[in-house]
Write a protein that holds these residues in place. Structure first.
Motif, PDB file in Angstrom:
ATOM      1  N   ILE A 160     -11.165  -4.215  -5.491  1.00 13.65           N
ATOM      2  CA  ILE A 160      -9.839  -4.395  -6.089  1.00 13.65           C
ATOM      3  C   ILE A 160      -9.893  -4.107  -7.582  1.00 13.65           C
ATOM      4  CG2 ILE A 160      -8.072  -6.111  -6.645  1.00 13.65           C
ATOM      5  CD1 ILE A 160      -8.624  -7.388  -3.919  1.00 13.65           C
ATOM      6  N   ILE A 214      -1.364   2.221   8.374  1.00 16.03           N
ATOM      7  CA  ILE A 214      -1.602   2.401   6.942  1.00 16.03           C
ATOM      8  C   ILE A 214      -1.118   3.774   6.504  1.00 16.03           C
ATOM      9  CG2 ILE A 214      -3.383   2.595   5.160  1.00 16.03           C
ATOM     10  CD1 ILE A 214      -5.039   0.587   6.765  1.00 16.03           C
ATOM     11  N   THR A 269      -7.225   3.848   1.356  1.00 11.53           N
ATOM     12  CA  THR A 269      -7.313   2.407   1.569  1.00 11.53           C
ATOM     13  C   THR A 269      -8.653   2.117   2.229  1.00 11.53           C
ATOM     14  OG1 THR A 269      -4.925   2.127   1.819  1.00 11.53           O
ATOM     15  CG2 THR A 269      -6.329   0.442   2.820  1.00 11.53           C
ATOM     16  N   MET A 299       0.840  -1.198   0.000  1.00 10.62           N
ATOM     17  CA  MET A 299       0.000   0.000   0.000  1.00 10.62           C
ATOM     18  C   MET A 299       0.872   1.244   0.000  1.00 10.62           C
ATOM     19  SD  MET A 299      -2.951  -1.127   2.711  1.00 10.62           S
ATOM     20  CE  MET A 299      -1.733  -1.882   3.816  1.00 10.62           C
ATOM     21  N   THR A 300       0.528   2.185  -0.810  1.00  7.85           N
ATOM     22  CA  THR A 300       1.303   3.416  -0.900  1.00  7.85           C
ATOM     23  C   THR A 300       0.398   4.611  -0.686  1.00  7.85           C
ATOM     24  OG1 THR A 300       0.938   3.512  -3.283  1.00  7.85           O
ATOM     25  CG2 THR A 300       2.921   2.372  -2.539  1.00  7.85           C
ATOM     26  N   ASP A 301       1.013   5.701  -0.277  1.00 14.77           N
ATOM     27  CA  ASP A 301       0.247   6.926  -0.049  1.00 14.77           C
ATOM     28  C   ASP A 301       0.062   7.647  -1.381  1.00 14.77           C
ATOM     29  OD1 ASP A 301      -0.939   9.193   0.784  1.00 14.77           O
ATOM     30  OD2 ASP A 301       0.662   9.848   2.129  1.00 14.77           O
ATOM     31  N   SER A 302      -0.874   7.151  -2.195  1.00 10.93           N
ATOM     32  CA  SER A 302      -1.106   7.700  -3.523  1.00 10.93           C
ATOM     33  C   SER A 302      -2.176   8.780  -3.512  1.00 10.93           C
ATOM     34  CB  SER A 302      -1.541   6.571  -4.473  1.00 10.93           C
ATOM     35  OG  SER A 302      -2.744   6.003  -4.023  1.00 10.93           O
ATOM     36  N   LEU A 349      -8.549  -0.160  -5.909  1.00 13.06           N
ATOM     37  CA  LEU A 349      -8.434   0.272  -4.520  1.00 13.06           C
ATOM     38  C   LEU A 349      -7.642  -0.726  -3.688  1.00 13.06           C
ATOM     39  CD1 LEU A 349     -12.104   1.462  -4.021  1.00 13.06           C
ATOM     40  CD2 LEU A 349     -10.081   2.925  -4.084  1.00 13.06           C
ATOM     41  N   ASP A 350      -6.868  -0.209  -2.740  1.00  7.74           N
ATOM     42  CA  ASP A 350      -6.237  -1.052  -1.732  1.00  7.74           C
ATOM     43  C   ASP A 350      -7.288  -1.406  -0.692  1.00  7.74           C
ATOM     44  OD1 ASP A 350      -3.639  -1.105  -2.773  1.00  7.74           O
ATOM     45  OD2 ASP A 350      -3.136   0.811  -1.843  1.00  7.74           O
ATOM     46  N   VAL A 351      -7.312  -2.673  -0.284  1.00  5.34           N
ATOM     47  CA  VAL A 351      -8.319  -3.165   0.640  1.00  5.34           C
ATOM     48  C   VAL A 351      -7.652  -3.957   1.755  1.00  5.34           C
ATOM     49  CG1 VAL A 351     -10.398  -4.576   0.902  1.00  5.34           C
ATOM     50  CG2 VAL A 351     -10.011  -3.326  -1.235  1.00  5.34           C
ATOM     51  N   VAL A 352      -8.131  -3.753   2.979  1.00  2.00           N
ATOM     52  CA  VAL A 352      -7.709  -4.545   4.133  1.00  2.00           C
ATOM     53  C   VAL A 352      -8.975  -5.031   4.830  1.00  2.00           C
ATOM     54  CG1 VAL A 352      -6.467  -4.563   6.334  1.00  2.00           C
ATOM     55  CG2 VAL A 352      -5.607  -3.181   4.429  1.00  2.00           C
ATOM     56  N   SER A 354      -5.298   8.035  -2.876  1.00  2.00           N
ATOM     57  CA  SER A 354      -6.533   7.266  -2.900  1.00  2.00           C
ATOM     58  C   SER A 354      -6.651   6.488  -1.600  1.00  2.00           C
ATOM     59  CB  SER A 354      -6.535   6.296  -4.083  1.00  2.00           C
ATOM     60  OG  SER A 354      -7.735   5.547  -4.111  1.00  2.00           O
TER      61      SER A 354
END
Length: 241
Positions: A30, A60, A8, A1-4, A34-37, A6
């Motif tokens: 996904i 995160i 999480t 996960m990156t701080d783009s 999107l990043d999903v947890v 968008s």
């Protein structure tokens, strides 16, 4: 996960379920990049569970949209106070007021069918001679109460694989209500037999949420995954940089 920029999406499950209750929503999110947890919530106490999710959220990098189903709504009400949480999404969930417990919110309205189908069992508490109390749903009644519009074969699996909730969670009061400072969305499952839909409506209206209603059982994520996905994406788009 990156701080783009968008957010999480963190999916918080409720009582009597686990993260697999989001199994039909996760691929949809996904597919939208999107990043999903989807963590496993301990379901031991409201304050402990909220602290667990808050700790995960702090790890995160970048913004987070917190999604809570059922009891998970109470959890995100508290954990959502974390600085990087940009929005809250409630799915057939409890939107507690500061200083309010699950029992108090539910007590404002007539019981759902769930009340007479609960099973109580002791469990050992580490470091204590007094056992805790686990709460689950009668296996035979679980499909009709929890998942009436879910494939019956899946509902039968869910019934025997419940993640119980400790009774303590019903009486603990929320120390904060994150919806007071974070934009929030709410989905009412209008055919819910687990939570009285009026409990959902009341909490959402009190919080001034953007609200939709879906003719669904309690497990709206499995019964109507596309509609749930659309609501989450709406919250993501509204809060993304």
């Amino acid at each position: 996960m990156t701080d783009s920029g968008s957010p999480t999406v963190v999916l918080v499950h409720g009582a009597f379920a686990d993260a697999s209750s989001y199994a039909r929503v996760i691929p949809e999110l996904i597919a939208r990049g999107l990043d999903v947890v989807a963590p496993a919530v301990p379901n031991r106490s409201l304050l402990g569970d909220a602290d667990y999710i808050a700790t995960l959220v702090r790890r995160i990098p970048g913004p987070v949209v917190l999604v809570g189903h059922s009891y998970g709504g109470a959890v995100i009400t508290v954990a959502g106070a974390e600085d990087n949480v940009r929005a809250l999404v409630y799915l057939a969930g409890y939107a507690l007021e500061e200083g309010e417990s699950l029992g108090e919110l539910q007590g404002r309205f007539p019981d759902s069918d769930l009340a007479k189908a609960l099973v109580y069992a002791p469990f050992p508490v580490e470091g204590s001679s007094t056992p805790g109390t686990d709460v689950s749903v009668e296996i035979d009644r679980f499909p009709a109460i929890f998942a009436a519009d879910v494939d019956p074969r899946l509902a039968s699996v869910l019934a025997v694989s419940q993640r119980p909730l400790a009774a303590q969670a019903f009486s603990e009061k929320a120390p904060v209500a994150a919806w007071k400072t974070k934009p929030s969305w709410g989905l009412v499952a209008s055919s819910d037999h687990t939570i009285n839909p009026d409990v959902e409506r009341y909490g959402y209206r009190r919080a001034g949420m953007t609200t939709i209603e879906v003719d669904s059982s309690h497990l709206v994520m499995l019964a109507h995954p596309r509609r749930v996905t659309e609501l989450i994406v709406e919250a993501v788009r509204a809060t993304a940089r």
